[in-house]
Design an enzyme around this catalytic site. Structure first.
Site, PDB file in Angstrom:
ATOM      1  N   ARG A 139      59.647   9.765 -26.177  1.00 33.59           N
ATOM      2  CA  ARG A 139      59.098  10.802 -25.287  1.00 33.59           C
ATOM      3  C   ARG A 139      60.203  11.642 -24.640  1.00 33.59           C
ATOM      4  NH1 ARG A 139      54.777   6.816 -22.119  1.00 33.59           N
ATOM      5  NH2 ARG A 139      53.626   6.155 -23.997  1.00 33.59           N
ATOM      6  N   CYS A 158      61.422  31.977 -27.609  1.00 35.93           N
ATOM      7  CA  CYS A 158      61.432  31.829 -29.073  1.00 35.93           C
ATOM      8  C   CYS A 158      61.766  30.379 -29.420  1.00 35.93           C
ATOM      9  CB  CYS A 158      62.446  32.794 -29.695  1.00 35.93           C
ATOM     10  SG  CYS A 158      62.051  34.530 -29.441  1.00 35.93           S
ATOM     11  N   ARG A 178      59.236  29.276 -32.348  1.00 37.89           N
ATOM     12  CA  ARG A 178      58.016  29.944 -32.792  1.00 37.89           C
ATOM     13  C   ARG A 178      58.314  31.106 -33.718  1.00 37.89           C
ATOM     14  NH1 ARG A 178      57.593  34.811 -30.470  1.00 37.89           N
ATOM     15  NH2 ARG A 178      58.675  35.188 -28.503  1.00 37.89           N
ATOM     16  N   SER A 179      59.501  31.742 -33.556  1.00 38.82           N
ATOM     17  CA  SER A 179      59.817  32.968 -34.274  1.00 38.82           C
ATOM     18  C   SER A 179      61.327  33.126 -34.325  1.00 38.82           C
ATOM     19  CB  SER A 179      59.179  34.160 -33.547  1.00 38.82           C
ATOM     20  OG  SER A 179      59.601  35.386 -34.097  1.00 38.82           O
ATOM     21  N   ASP A 181      64.463  35.955 -35.849  1.00 37.39           N
ATOM     22  CA  ASP A 181      65.120  37.023 -36.584  1.00 37.39           C
ATOM     23  C   ASP A 181      66.293  36.371 -37.308  1.00 37.39           C
ATOM     24  OD1 ASP A 181      66.869  39.061 -37.331  1.00 37.39           O
ATOM     25  OD2 ASP A 181      66.577  40.234 -35.508  1.00 37.39           O
ATOM     26  N   ASN A 189      71.391  30.203 -33.022  1.00 34.35           N
ATOM     27  CA  ASN A 189      70.600  29.113 -32.465  1.00 34.35           C
ATOM     28  C   ASN A 189      71.026  27.754 -33.009  1.00 34.35           C
ATOM     29  OD1 ASN A 189      67.736  31.257 -32.506  1.00 34.35           O
ATOM     30  ND2 ASN A 189      68.901  30.668 -30.707  1.00 34.35           N
ATOM     31  N   TYR A 221      63.922  41.359 -40.993  1.00 34.16           N
ATOM     32  CA  TYR A 221      63.420  42.710 -40.745  1.00 34.16           C
ATOM     33  C   TYR A 221      63.761  43.629 -41.910  1.00 34.16           C
ATOM     34  CZ  TYR A 221      61.986  41.777 -35.961  1.00 34.16           C
ATOM     35  OH  TYR A 221      61.319  41.297 -34.853  1.00 34.16           O
TER      36      TYR A 221
END
Length: 277
Positions: A139, A158, A178-179, A181, A189, A221
């Protein structure tokens, strides 16, 4: 050769060859320069694994500004700030208001205190407490996607969740996003949260293990496609050597000066990457 390069190339190739294009759809993102729709080609549910015990996962295809991205990580996890004036880089400027705040996002959420088994503390302190006191718990996690505050965030998170798991003497983690580029932020990241694993492992008595990066919407993109295709043709180099100052025993004492990167050989930087907002 760097395994991070191979993972990046495989992901980008898969997106370009098998991805879904948003052309013809209504999209939220716009190009900063002219306000036109910023379309993408994407893959859903990308999972990449990095074994930090084998090598540090910095791209060598082009340089990742390791200390700059760690400064942002410490801004969120250590300073627990939403004030861009406490951040060295400029990447958050376009989401800040006139006071320099990004609203109730990122570091603001990390600073909120809750009642945990170890007492009333914030999410970062709870992770550290659990790693030191109940390391085999299932946990040990953080989550900054607070639905109650989304309307007061200038950008919804993000990279929103980290789950930590100890296997023997190794600290592992899952980063949920979640998303992303891919050209602008993927290795940024990966490096950030790899360094976080290194830091927490050092101060809590473990060795770095695996970082698993889960991306719900991994996209390139349309204006980034030529640059990505050029990256795919580049030579790969060996991963750099990475160390932390071994004298640091408290997570809150780390600075970017405690990061030691050696033999980081890369291809040329890609400059002036257009950013969708």
């Amino acid at each position: 050769m760097s395994k991070a390069d191979k993972i990046f190339k495989a992901m980008c190739t898969d997106i370009l060859e098998n991805g879904y294009s948003s052309e013809g759809q209504v999209v939220r993102a716009r190009w900063e320069d002219d306000g036109s729709p910023a379309h993408t080609i994407k893959r859903f549910g990308v999972v990449n694994r990095y074994d930090l015990s084998e090598e540090f996962p910095a791209l060598t295809l082009r340089k990742t500004a390791i200390k700059t991205c760690v400064d942002e990580l410490l801004w969120i996890w250590q300073k627990k700030s939403n004030d861009i004036h406490q951040l060295k880089g400029k990447i958050w400027d376009q989401w800040a208001d006139e006071t320099g705040s990004i609203g109730k996002a990122y570091g603001y959420q990390m600073a909120q205190k809750y009642k945990f088994a170890g007492g009333v503390m914030d999410q970062v302190d709870n992770v550290i407490w659990q790693l030191k006191n109940t390391p085999y718990s299932r946990r040990i996690m953080t989550n900054i996607y607070n639905f109650a505050d989304l309307s007061e965030m200038h950008l919804e998170p993000c990279a929103y969740s980290m789950t930590f798991n100890v296997t023997g003497d190794k600290l592992n983690a899952i980063l949920n996003q979640r998303s992303q580029d891919v050209l602008a932020a993927n290795n940024w990241n990966v490096v950030q949260y790899s360094v976080l694993v290194y830091m927490l492992a050092q101060v809590c008595g473990f060795q770095p293990g695996e970082l698993v990066h889960v991306i719900a919407d991994a996209h390139i993109y349309d204006r980034h496609i030529p640059a990505v295709r050029e990256l795919l043709t580049r030579e790969e180099h060996p991963a750099p050597k990475f160390h932390l100052n071994p004298d640091v025993k408290d997570f809150y004492d780390f600075t970017t000066d405690d990061i030691i990167v050696e033999d980081y050989v890369t291809g040329p930087q890609i400059t002036n990457i257009p950013i969708a907002v």
